[in-house]
Design an enzyme around this catalytic site. Sequence first.
Site, short mmCIF file in Angstrom:
data_model
loop_
_atom_site.label_atom_id
_atom_site.label_comp_id
_atom_site.label_asym_id
_atom_site.label_seq_id
_atom_site.Cartn_x
_atom_site.Cartn_y
_atom_site.Cartn_z
N MET A 46 -12.70 -1.32 -3.70
CA MET A 46 -12.38 -1.08 -2.29
C MET A 46 -13.61 -1.39 -1.44
O MET A 46 -14.71 -0.91 -1.72
CB MET A 46 -11.95 0.37 -2.07
CG MET A 46 -10.58 0.72 -2.64
SD MET A 46 -9.22 -0.29 -2.00
CE MET A 46 -9.29 0.05 -0.24
N ASP A 66 0.84 -1.20 0.00
CA ASP A 66 0.00 0.00 0.00
C ASP A 66 0.87 1.25 0.00
O ASP A 66 1.54 1.55 0.99
CB ASP A 66 -0.91 0.00 1.24
CG ASP A 66 -2.00 -1.05 1.12
OD1 ASP A 66 -2.78 -0.97 0.17
OD2 ASP A 66 -2.06 -1.94 1.99
N GLY A 75 -9.97 -4.49 2.12
CA GLY A 75 -10.48 -3.79 3.29
C GLY A 75 -11.48 -4.61 4.07
O GLY A 75 -12.51 -5.01 3.53
N GLY A 76 -11.14 -4.91 5.31
CA GLY A 76 -12.06 -5.62 6.19
C GLY A 76 -12.28 -7.08 5.83
O GLY A 76 -13.28 -7.68 6.23
N GLY A 108 -7.01 4.10 3.13
CA GLY A 108 -6.21 4.93 4.03
C GLY A 108 -5.67 4.21 5.24
O GLY A 108 -4.57 4.49 5.69
N PHE A 109 -6.47 3.27 5.76
CA PHE A 109 -6.07 2.62 7.01
C PHE A 109 -6.46 1.15 7.01
O PHE A 109 -7.48 0.77 6.43
CB PHE A 109 -6.73 3.32 8.20
CG PHE A 109 -6.36 4.76 8.31
CD1 PHE A 109 -5.20 5.16 8.97
CD2 PHE A 109 -7.14 5.74 7.71
CE1 PHE A 109 -4.83 6.49 9.03
CE2 PHE A 109 -6.78 7.08 7.76
CZ PHE A 109 -5.62 7.46 8.42
N GLY A 110 -5.65 0.35 7.71
CA GLY A 110 -5.99 -1.04 7.93
C GLY A 110 -6.95 -1.16 9.11
O GLY A 110 -7.21 -0.20 9.83
N GLY A 111 -7.50 -2.34 9.27
CA GLY A 111 -8.31 -2.63 10.45
C GLY A 111 -9.72 -2.06 10.45
O GLY A 111 -10.37 -2.04 11.50
N HIS A 169 -0.57 -1.18 -4.61
CA HIS A 169 -1.83 -0.43 -4.58
C HIS A 169 -1.47 1.02 -4.31
O HIS A 169 -1.10 1.39 -3.20
CB HIS A 169 -2.73 -1.01 -3.46
CG HIS A 169 -4.01 -0.26 -3.25
ND1 HIS A 169 -4.79 -0.44 -2.12
CD2 HIS A 169 -4.65 0.65 -4.02
CE1 HIS A 169 -5.87 0.34 -2.21
NE2 HIS A 169 -5.79 1.02 -3.35
N GLY A 214 -4.99 -7.52 5.47
CA GLY A 214 -3.90 -6.96 6.28
C GLY A 214 -3.95 -7.49 7.69
O GLY A 214 -3.20 -8.39 8.08
N MET A 254 0.89 5.18 0.01
CA MET A 254 -0.01 6.32 0.34
C MET A 254 0.80 7.60 0.41
O MET A 254 1.92 7.60 0.94
CB MET A 254 -0.67 6.08 1.70
CG MET A 254 -1.43 4.78 1.81
SD MET A 254 -2.29 4.70 3.39
CE MET A 254 -2.89 3.00 3.36
C1 DX5 Z 1 -6.41 0.31 3.14
C2 DX5 Z 1 -5.44 -0.55 2.38
C3 DX5 Z 1 -5.57 -1.98 2.69
C4 DX5 Z 1 -5.36 -2.35 4.13
C5 DX5 Z 1 -6.33 -3.45 4.43
O1 DX5 Z 1 -6.48 1.54 2.53
O2 DX5 Z 1 -5.61 -0.39 0.99
O3 DX5 Z 1 -4.76 -2.76 1.83
O4 DX5 Z 1 -4.06 -2.79 4.44
O5 DX5 Z 1 -6.25 -3.75 5.78
P1 DX5 Z 1 -7.33 -4.70 6.49
O6 DX5 Z 1 -7.27 -6.03 5.82
O7 DX5 Z 1 -6.85 -4.73 7.91
O8 DX5 Z 1 -8.68 -4.04 6.34
ZN ZN Z 2 -4.61 -1.79 -0.34
#
Ligand code: DX5
Ligand code: ZN
Length: 218
Positions: A136, A34, A175-176, A141-144, A65, A196, A36
């Site tokens: 998406m 990822d 994502g998720g 932007g963020f994991g979790g 990505h 992730g 960013m």
């Molecule tokens: C979020 C990233 C994802 C992220 C997914 O913007 O593009 O690739 O790492 O994380 P999880 O699987 O924890 O939702």
């Molecule tokens: Zn990603």
Amino acid sequence: MTQCCINPSILSADFVNLEAELQKISNADSVHVDVMDNHFVPNLTLGLPVVQRIQAVSPVPLDAHLMISDADRWAPAYADAGLASVTFHAEASIAPVKLARELRARGSKAGMALRPATALEPYLDMLSELDMLLIMTVEPGFGGQAFLDLTLPKIRRARAAIEGSGVNVAIQVDGGITEETIVRAAEAGANVFVAGSAVYGAADPSGAIDRLRKAGSL
Ligand code: DX5
Ligand code: ZN
């Protein structure tokens, strides 16, 4: 049964020990990287020099990505670095057809990503220019974050369009993704799954990959 692909995201890995973290996922199909820029998304990760080092030591191919503005300008360099797959965001590209062609001409697979509220329909005529469509399933932007079920109809429409036109385009979701949500996304038509926290948050990342692959293969 169609075997799906599991691409763990190193966003949830330990950034100080990336080489060791990559070894933990050697049974994955690809590693999802990822990128960013703190502009297209409100978070900052890593750029081309670090991606090049990851490429040099990774036991599996790279799936980049790019969550960056002005993708037309910056994405081709990732293909020049020899990455197996480079995905840019439709919202960040002025000329997505031209960009997809440039990525392929440089030897990478071309992926295009859509944020949860971005409609698929304006892009249907360019599906043949892509190797992968990334839908998406959270705001990037963020994991979790929690999986957004509102994206399921878009996955279904993408699957129907791909089957209807006979093009060979993978549908990736990101994502998720967990052992529960992967089943819904797979039933809707996705076949490449980014995970992730579900992989790197597990006690045994390699076992988590195997479990996700089993759950997501229909
Ligand atoms: C979020 C990233 C994802 C992220 C997914 O913007 O593009 O690739 O790492 O994380 P999880 O699987 O924890 O939702
Ligand atoms: Zn990603």
